[in-house]
Design an enzyme around this catalytic site. Sequence first.
Site, PDB file in Angstrom:
ATOM      1  N   GLY A 236       0.768  -1.239   0.000  1.00 22.76           N
ATOM      2  CA  GLY A 236       0.000   0.000   0.000  1.00 22.76           C
ATOM      3  C   GLY A 236       0.797   1.284   0.000  1.00 22.76           C
ATOM      4  O   GLY A 236       0.219   2.372  -0.066  1.00 22.76           O
ATOM      5  N   GLU A 270       4.304  -6.543   1.843  1.00 22.79           N
ATOM      6  CA  GLU A 270       3.810  -6.936   0.521  1.00 22.79           C
ATOM      7  C   GLU A 270       3.716  -5.741  -0.433  1.00 22.79           C
ATOM      8  O   GLU A 270       2.646  -5.441  -0.944  1.00 22.79           O
ATOM      9  CB  GLU A 270       2.406  -7.524   0.647  1.00 22.79           C
ATOM     10  CG  GLU A 270       2.296  -8.770   1.468  1.00 22.79           C
ATOM     11  CD  GLU A 270       0.852  -9.232   1.652  1.00 22.79           C
ATOM     12  OE1 GLU A 270       0.646 -10.429   1.870  1.00 22.79           O
ATOM     13  OE2 GLU A 270      -0.073  -8.385   1.575  1.00 22.79           O
ATOM     14  N   PRO A 271       4.808  -5.054  -0.674  1.00 24.35           N
ATOM     15  CA  PRO A 271       4.713  -3.889  -1.560  1.00 24.35           C
ATOM     16  C   PRO A 271       4.544  -4.314  -3.017  1.00 24.35           C
ATOM     17  O   PRO A 271       5.143  -5.301  -3.459  1.00 24.35           O
ATOM     18  CB  PRO A 271       6.075  -3.211  -1.367  1.00 24.35           C
ATOM     19  CG  PRO A 271       6.994  -4.318  -0.983  1.00 24.35           C
ATOM     20  CD  PRO A 271       6.179  -5.310  -0.219  1.00 24.35           C
ATOM     21  N   ARG A 273       3.076  -1.571  -5.809  1.00 28.64           N
ATOM     22  CA  ARG A 273       3.259  -0.307  -6.532  1.00 28.64           C
ATOM     23  C   ARG A 273       4.598   0.367  -6.217  1.00 28.64           C
ATOM     24  O   ARG A 273       5.243   0.910  -7.102  1.00 28.64           O
ATOM     25  CB  ARG A 273       2.112   0.628  -6.135  1.00 28.64           C
ATOM     26  CG  ARG A 273       2.009   1.872  -6.958  1.00 28.64           C
ATOM     27  CD  ARG A 273       0.981   2.836  -6.365  1.00 28.64           C
ATOM     28  NE  ARG A 273      -0.240   2.245  -5.922  1.00 28.64           N
ATOM     29  CZ  ARG A 273      -1.382   2.184  -6.633  1.00 28.64           C
ATOM     30  NH1 ARG A 273      -1.437   2.710  -7.822  1.00 28.64           N
ATOM     31  NH2 ARG A 273      -2.472   1.605  -6.142  1.00 28.64           N
ATOM     32  N   ARG A 310      -6.338   2.662 -15.533  1.00 29.77           N
ATOM     33  CA  ARG A 310      -6.372   3.445 -14.283  1.00 29.77           C
ATOM     34  C   ARG A 310      -7.037   4.811 -14.431  1.00 29.77           C
ATOM     35  O   ARG A 310      -7.842   5.187 -13.582  1.00 29.77           O
ATOM     36  CB  ARG A 310      -4.971   3.572 -13.686  1.00 29.77           C
ATOM     37  CG  ARG A 310      -4.309   2.211 -13.383  1.00 29.77           C
ATOM     38  CD  ARG A 310      -3.085   2.327 -12.494  1.00 29.77           C
ATOM     39  NE  ARG A 310      -3.466   2.678 -11.132  1.00 29.77           N
ATOM     40  CZ  ARG A 310      -3.341   3.850 -10.609  1.00 29.77           C
ATOM     41  NH1 ARG A 310      -2.812   4.832 -11.297  1.00 29.77           N
ATOM     42  NH2 ARG A 310      -3.742   4.088  -9.378  1.00 29.77           N
ATOM     43  N   TYR A 314     -10.269   4.842 -12.072  1.00 25.21           N
ATOM     44  CA  TYR A 314     -10.116   5.539 -10.791  1.00 25.21           C
ATOM     45  C   TYR A 314      -9.923   7.041 -10.959  1.00 25.21           C
ATOM     46  O   TYR A 314      -9.524   7.709 -10.001  1.00 25.21           O
ATOM     47  CB  TYR A 314      -8.874   5.032 -10.036  1.00 25.21           C
ATOM     48  CG  TYR A 314      -8.676   3.556  -9.964  1.00 25.21           C
ATOM     49  CD1 TYR A 314      -9.553   2.740  -9.259  1.00 25.21           C
ATOM     50  CD2 TYR A 314      -7.579   2.952 -10.576  1.00 25.21           C
ATOM     51  CE1 TYR A 314      -9.339   1.377  -9.167  1.00 25.21           C
ATOM     52  CE2 TYR A 314      -7.355   1.587 -10.495  1.00 25.21           C
ATOM     53  CZ  TYR A 314      -8.239   0.810  -9.789  1.00 25.21           C
ATOM     54  OH  TYR A 314      -8.022  -0.529  -9.688  1.00 25.21           O
ATOM     55  N   CYS A 347     -14.175   2.708 -28.188  1.00 23.70           N
ATOM     56  CA  CYS A 347     -15.488   3.333 -28.398  1.00 23.70           C
ATOM     57  C   CYS A 347     -16.200   3.612 -27.073  1.00 23.70           C
ATOM     58  O   CYS A 347     -17.251   3.026 -26.783  1.00 23.70           O
ATOM     59  CB  CYS A 347     -16.327   2.430 -29.280  1.00 23.70           C
ATOM     60  SG  CYS A 347     -15.457   2.049 -30.789  1.00 23.70           S
ATOM     61  N   GLU A 348     -15.603   4.418 -26.253  1.00 23.74           N
ATOM     62  CA  GLU A 348     -16.208   4.821 -24.985  1.00 23.74           C
ATOM     63  C   GLU A 348     -15.713   6.224 -24.644  1.00 23.74           C
ATOM     64  O   GLU A 348     -14.510   6.496 -24.791  1.00 23.74           O
ATOM     65  CB  GLU A 348     -15.758   3.904 -23.830  1.00 23.74           C
ATOM     66  CG  GLU A 348     -16.039   2.450 -24.047  1.00 23.74           C
ATOM     67  CD  GLU A 348     -16.659   1.784 -22.836  1.00 23.74           C
ATOM     68  OE1 GLU A 348     -17.092   2.478 -21.902  1.00 23.74           O
ATOM     69  OE2 GLU A 348     -16.697   0.549 -22.854  1.00 23.74           O
ATOM     70  N   TYR A 376      -0.090  -2.063 -12.069  1.00 29.42           N
ATOM     71  CA  TYR A 376      -1.505  -2.120 -12.451  1.00 29.42           C
ATOM     72  C   TYR A 376      -1.728  -1.525 -13.846  1.00 29.42           C
ATOM     73  O   TYR A 376      -2.764  -0.933 -14.123  1.00 29.42           O
ATOM     74  CB  TYR A 376      -2.381  -1.423 -11.395  1.00 29.42           C
ATOM     75  CG  TYR A 376      -2.113  -1.933  -9.998  1.00 29.42           C
ATOM     76  CD1 TYR A 376      -2.517  -3.209  -9.624  1.00 29.42           C
ATOM     77  CD2 TYR A 376      -1.404  -1.171  -9.064  1.00 29.42           C
ATOM     78  CE1 TYR A 376      -2.232  -3.708  -8.364  1.00 29.42           C
ATOM     79  CE2 TYR A 376      -1.117  -1.658  -7.803  1.00 29.42           C
ATOM     80  CZ  TYR A 376      -1.537  -2.929  -7.455  1.00 29.42           C
ATOM     81  OH  TYR A 376      -1.252  -3.429  -6.212  1.00 29.42           O
TER      82      TYR A 376
HETATM   83  N1  LLP Z   1      -1.297  -6.981  -0.350  1.00 31.12           N
HETATM   84  C1  LLP Z   1      -2.609  -7.153  -0.573  1.00 31.12           C
HETATM   85  C2  LLP Z   1      -3.346  -8.105   0.255  1.00 31.12           C
HETATM   86  C3  LLP Z   1      -3.243  -6.415  -1.588  1.00 31.12           C
HETATM   87  O1  LLP Z   1      -4.540  -6.582  -1.794  1.00 31.12           O
HETATM   88  C4  LLP Z   1      -2.509  -5.499  -2.372  1.00 31.12           C
HETATM   89  C5  LLP Z   1      -3.142  -4.723  -3.437  1.00 31.12           C
HETATM   90  C6  LLP Z   1      -1.132  -5.359  -2.116  1.00 31.12           C
HETATM   91  C7  LLP Z   1      -0.566  -6.115  -1.086  1.00 31.12           C
HETATM   92  C8  LLP Z   1      -0.249  -4.434  -2.893  1.00 31.12           C
HETATM   93  O2  LLP Z   1      -0.634  -3.115  -2.762  1.00 31.12           O
HETATM   94  P1  LLP Z   1       0.316  -1.956  -3.314  1.00 31.12           P
HETATM   95  O3  LLP Z   1       1.586  -2.013  -2.533  1.00 31.12           O
HETATM   96  O4  LLP Z   1       0.555  -2.202  -4.762  1.00 31.12           O
HETATM   97  O5  LLP Z   1      -0.442  -0.724  -3.088  1.00 31.12           O
HETATM   98  N2  LLP Z   1      -5.593  -1.597  -9.164  1.00 31.12           N
HETATM   99  C9  LLP Z   1      -5.438  -0.559  -8.173  1.00 31.12           C
HETATM  100  C10 LLP Z   1      -4.720  -1.068  -6.940  1.00 31.12           C
HETATM  101  C11 LLP Z   1      -5.381  -2.272  -6.324  1.00 31.12           C
HETATM  102  C12 LLP Z   1      -4.594  -2.836  -5.166  1.00 31.12           C
HETATM  103  C13 LLP Z   1      -5.094  -4.181  -4.784  1.00 31.12           C
HETATM  104  N3  LLP Z   1      -4.394  -4.794  -3.696  1.00 31.12           N
HETATM  105  C14 LLP Z   1      -4.695   0.614  -8.800  1.00 31.12           C
HETATM  106  O6  LLP Z   1      -4.402   0.569  -9.991  1.00 31.12           O
HETATM  107  O7  LLP Z   1      -4.476   1.631  -8.129  1.00 31.12           O
END
Ligand code: LLP
Length: 422
Positions: A236, A270-271, A273, A310, A314, A347-348, A376
């Site tokens: 996150g 669990e990084p 992004r 994205r 979003y 087409c959107e 993503y």
């Molecule tokens: N751990 C779990 C349990 C998760 O569900 C996620 C992301 C992560 C780790 C990794 O999160 P990060 O470090 O990448 O923020 N598609 C969306 C983001 C969805 C994230 C889903 N879960 C976007 O494009 O912003």
Amino acid sequence: MHRFHYRNDTLYAEDVPVGEAARRFGTPLYLYSHGTIVDHYLKIKEAFREVEPLICFSMKANSSSAVLASLVKRGAGLDIVSGGELYRSRRVKCPASRIVYASVGKREDEIDEAIRAGILLFNVESEPELRMINRRAHARRKKVMVTLRLNPDVEAHTHHYITTGKSENKFGLDFNTARAIIRFSNRYKNVDIAGVHIHIGSQITEAQPFVAAIRKTLRFIDTLGVVIRYFNIGGGMGIVYDKERPQGANEFAAKVLPLFEDRDFKLILEPGRFIVGNSGILVTRVVYIKKSASGKHFAIVDAGMNDLIRPSLYSAYHEILPVDCPRQAGGARSRRTVKYDVVGPICESGDFLGKDRVLPELKEGDLLAVMGAGAYGYAMSSNYNSRPRLPEVMVIKNRVHLVRPRETYADLVRGEKVPKGI
Ligand code: LLP
């Protein structure tokens, strides 16, 4: 810091001109900087070094084999969410002892595969899932380790689609349910409840929500009277897309690590992004320039929402840069700028990559780089409008490697059948 920069008004990825890669592999194109990926991974690893955490790259952000392989080779584990991701992890030879598996909907067959592979931990999100894991482990005469994914009910201050740690979200177990599970844990003879997991959302730019969630979870653990061996703080961590000023790895660690002082947990992160987001760009070419009756300028490009969803999904902001800055006859940089909506061919009306972007005046054939597309991006792309998925290339210093070819039209219809007499 990423490794995309201008030299003489030309955008480079490490030591390769982006335009050169685009000419060689065609557009649209995903392009990754290997050095940036490794850098970002090492930044987290270094920041948390004193506790030697297990860093499980969240491969949903980018599951390209080349990306995974380079992280696994450097000691990363993987955070998976499906049988398909397990398959990919095995393919890049990630040791099973470094794989953790989250998802609210793990199917029986997926659980079986993961037990067979001998993964480190299942992050359990509900009681029925725990019962299922217990049953499947029993059938295989195994005892499997799990962490309970807790929902700490904190506000993550991010887009509501990517908030996951509020009680109204589908993720994790509320504290009361978790307490009941632990109290009656002898019902799950083939499961070892080894720890806890939290993940409160994505693109979180400040440490405070993480700290609040960890504190709350620690307080909860202290009321349980059981030994917790693993604490998975999820992913996150936010990155810069626009004007965000996210905490860096060191700042983040400085806020988080003191919370774990005097605790004997194996920390898991669990990084997703943070490692790959700014390591990739989407390179696209202007197909047409169009002016509407209202005076709006559209740069119609060859990448669309199917390639990078994205912005449409979003309202996410991705910086858009010209790959080559135009020069006037005398060689000086052109000053004329125009405000464009950069839109795709789908087409959107929701098919856009950026709105109201001030760019040097564009013409057909010009290349644009959509920044921050490494997380993503490809992973969420689709074949909508029967568009073959893009190639991915990885730049390593001064070389470009094709790491996934462009799909063909034949790929689009692979396996399709038309029944007789239709
Ligand atoms: N751990 C779990 C349990 C998760 O569900 C996620 C992301 C992560 C780790 C990794 O999160 P990060 O470090 O990448 O923020 N598609 C969306 C983001 C969805 C994230 C889903 N879960 C976007 O494009 O912003």
